[in-house]
Design an enzyme around this catalytic site. Structure first.
Site, mmCIF file in Angstrom:
data_model
loop_
_atom_site.group_PDB
_atom_site.id
_atom_site.type_symbol
_atom_site.label_atom_id
_atom_site.label_comp_id
_atom_site.label_asym_id
_atom_site.label_seq_id
_atom_site.Cartn_x
_atom_site.Cartn_y
_atom_site.Cartn_z
ATOM 1 N N TYR A 144 88.277 105.810 9.985
ATOM 2 C CA TYR A 144 88.577 106.856 10.972
ATOM 3 C C TYR A 144 87.626 108.043 10.795
ATOM 4 C CZ TYR A 144 91.454 110.232 13.592
ATOM 5 O OH TYR A 144 91.925 111.169 14.475
ATOM 6 N N GLU A 146 84.759 108.442 9.259
ATOM 7 C CA GLU A 146 83.330 108.243 9.525
ATOM 8 C C GLU A 146 83.081 107.883 10.990
ATOM 9 O OE1 GLU A 146 81.401 109.482 7.635
ATOM 10 O OE2 GLU A 146 81.685 108.970 5.533
HETATM 11 N N1 LIG Z 1 97.572 113.519 17.014
HETATM 12 C C1 LIG Z 1 96.854 114.254 16.181
HETATM 13 O O1 LIG Z 1 97.416 115.022 15.384
HETATM 14 C C2 LIG Z 1 95.349 114.189 16.195
HETATM 15 C C3 LIG Z 1 94.654 114.888 15.213
HETATM 16 C C4 LIG Z 1 93.265 114.831 15.214
HETATM 17 C C5 LIG Z 1 92.590 114.146 16.193
HETATM 18 N N2 LIG Z 1 93.288 113.480 17.139
HETATM 19 C C6 LIG Z 1 92.502 112.712 18.140
HETATM 20 O O2 LIG Z 1 93.076 112.830 19.423
HETATM 21 C C7 LIG Z 1 92.953 111.586 20.120
HETATM 22 C C8 LIG Z 1 94.334 111.150 20.588
HETATM 23 O O3 LIG Z 1 95.203 110.978 19.470
HETATM 24 P P1 LIG Z 1 96.751 110.636 19.668
HETATM 25 O O4 LIG Z 1 97.488 111.265 18.556
HETATM 26 O O5 LIG Z 1 97.131 110.924 21.058
HETATM 27 O O6 LIG Z 1 96.742 109.067 19.381
HETATM 28 P P2 LIG Z 1 97.369 107.887 20.221
HETATM 29 O O7 LIG Z 1 97.235 106.664 19.377
HETATM 30 O O8 LIG Z 1 98.713 108.238 20.721
HETATM 31 O O9 LIG Z 1 96.386 107.805 21.463
HETATM 32 C C9 LIG Z 1 95.148 107.166 21.414
HETATM 33 C C10 LIG Z 1 94.987 106.358 22.698
HETATM 34 O O10 LIG Z 1 93.708 105.724 22.695
HETATM 35 C C11 LIG Z 1 93.883 104.395 23.188
HETATM 36 N N3 LIG Z 1 92.782 103.585 22.705
HETATM 37 C C12 LIG Z 1 92.481 103.265 21.421
HETATM 38 N N4 LIG Z 1 91.376 102.494 21.390
HETATM 39 C C13 LIG Z 1 90.965 102.349 22.680
HETATM 40 C C14 LIG Z 1 89.886 101.668 23.310
HETATM 41 N N5 LIG Z 1 88.982 100.982 22.592
HETATM 42 N N6 LIG Z 1 89.772 101.723 24.642
HETATM 43 C C15 LIG Z 1 90.679 102.412 25.387
HETATM 44 N N7 LIG Z 1 91.718 103.070 24.854
HETATM 45 C C16 LIG Z 1 91.853 103.041 23.518
HETATM 46 C C17 LIG Z 1 95.234 103.981 22.662
HETATM 47 O O11 LIG Z 1 95.797 102.866 23.320
HETATM 48 C C18 LIG Z 1 96.038 105.258 22.839
HETATM 49 O O12 LIG Z 1 96.628 105.325 24.119
HETATM 50 C C19 LIG Z 1 92.299 110.610 19.167
HETATM 51 O O13 LIG Z 1 90.921 110.529 19.460
HETATM 52 C C20 LIG Z 1 92.512 111.227 17.814
HETATM 53 O O14 LIG Z 1 91.495 110.883 16.914
HETATM 54 C C21 LIG Z 1 94.649 113.458 17.153
#
Ligand SMILES: NC(=O)c1ccc[n+]([C@@H]2O[C@H](COP(=O)([O-])OP(=O)(O)OC[C@H]3O[C@@H](n4cnc5c(N)ncnc54)[C@H](O)[C@@H]3O)[C@@H](O)[C@H]2O)c1
Length: 321
Positions: A144, A146
């Protein structure tokens, strides 16, 4: 604007879709439902300005001209990215490249959802955007960390080499309605355990700190950054720092649960301290979080209660079946 939100069926992405629609934009949500759920966007089913595209963005795709791309697709919880390690690396690298190519083709703006995990187990505290981080490149979390660091490098390269108009948000621990109940992070673990009458699992002695940002604050910060001209990474998170023990107490208070605490060893590479320095966001965007932890937990309570009920019903169903 016609805006593409990748990962729009996920926790934060779905709230971003809501915010964009609320501002009058048209939204194309591209998601392969790896970790997201249709329930998160079910309320948008009859919205004419909303389009759902079941698409793995790590594969080449084209949904027609858009003016902005908000790239949120990626497993985000430790439980998910450990399970889907290769997919996480793919979406951070190939997925980000596809989206940046897309932005270049249509001259669209691009915002990358990056993460505080870029700072790894930090030596600097709180973390400023200028800190380069301390990440173990071969540890279990590296799939994640990297992937996101590569995605940031790629974003900057498309800016430098192809003049794509880019933004990078470093999101810190966010919680709220639609957060997965089994995502393995502190708030969802504690809420699930408290509402199921189980002991709350505390890793280590519980003195490690975390900061938690309520999702409406997070999305307000992301939207402000998307509209700004800032292209360097910007931390968006809540700087109020809580020890894990303080967080456990807040959850017990809000849920009214009588659960006890159960201590377990710290997992490998678990950061001891994580807290954003948000002076850049305050200064550049005039943004800061307004929801405190207890209020945020209170506003999330109904979501966690129904998620716990759904899990219990699923367990009963599979036992009966
Ligand atoms: N929730 C947090 O606290 C947090 C913190 C830091 C960064 N982020 C970043 O925010 C973003 C959203 O996180 P989240 O908590 O909503 O996670 P989440 O898992 O609820 O949402 C991620 C979404 O991306 C989709 N997805 C994954 N791989 C995919 C692909 N190859 N093609 C299309 N869709 C794909 C998943 O199906 C999911 O709907 C992410 O990029 C995450 O790294 C979240």
């Amino acid at each position: 604007m016609r805006v593409l939100v990748t990962g729009g069926a996920g926790f934060i992405g779905s709230h971003v879709c809501d915010a964009l629609l609320g501002e009058g934009h048209t939204v194309v949500c591209a998601d392969n439902l790896l970790t997201g759920r249709m329930e998160n966007i079910a309320h948008l089913r009859n919205e004419p300005r909303f389009e759902f595209l079941e698409q793995d963005v790590s594969q080449a795709f084209d949904c027609g001209k858009v003016e902005y791309i908000l790239h949120f697709a990626s497993p985000a919880s430790p439980a998910d990215y450990m399970k889907y390690g290769i997919e996480t690396l793919q979406v951070g690298s190939l997925g980000s490249m596809n989206c940046l190519e897309f932005a270049k083709r249509y001259n669209a703006k691009f915002l990358l959802a990056s993460t505080s995990e870029c700072y790894g187990d930090p030596h600097e505290h709180p973390q400023k955007e200028s800190y380069w981080g301390r990440v173990n490149p071969i540890g279990p979390r590296s799939v994640y960390d990297e992937a996101k660091r590569f995605a940031e490098a790629l974003t900057m390269a498309y800016r430098r080499y192809h003049n794509v108009d880019t933004r990078i948000v470093r999101i810190f621990n966010t919680y709220g309605p639609r957060l997965q109940i089994n995502d393995g992070r502190v708030i969802s673990n504690f809420m699930r355990q408290a509402l199921s009458g189980e002991d709350l699992t505390v890793y280590g002695d519980g003195s490690q700190t975390r900061s938690f940002c309520y999702v409406s604050d997070e999305v307000a910060g992301i939207m402000a950054l998307a509209k700004s001209d800032e292209h360097g990474p910007v931390n968006i998170g809540n700087p109020s720092e809580f020890t894990i023990l303080e967080c456990a107490r807040a959850v017990l208070e809000v849920t009214g649960s009588k659960s006890k605490l159960r201590y377990q060893p710290l997992p490998q590479d678990d950061p001891k301290q994580r807290c954003p320095d948000i002076s850049k966001a305050r200064q550049l965007l005039g943004w800061e979080p307004v929801v405190d932890l207890r209020s945020g937990l209170q506003m999330s309570l109904d979501h966690f209660k129904s998620a716990v009920r759904a899990v219990a019903a699923g367990v009963q169903e599979s036992a009966a079946g």
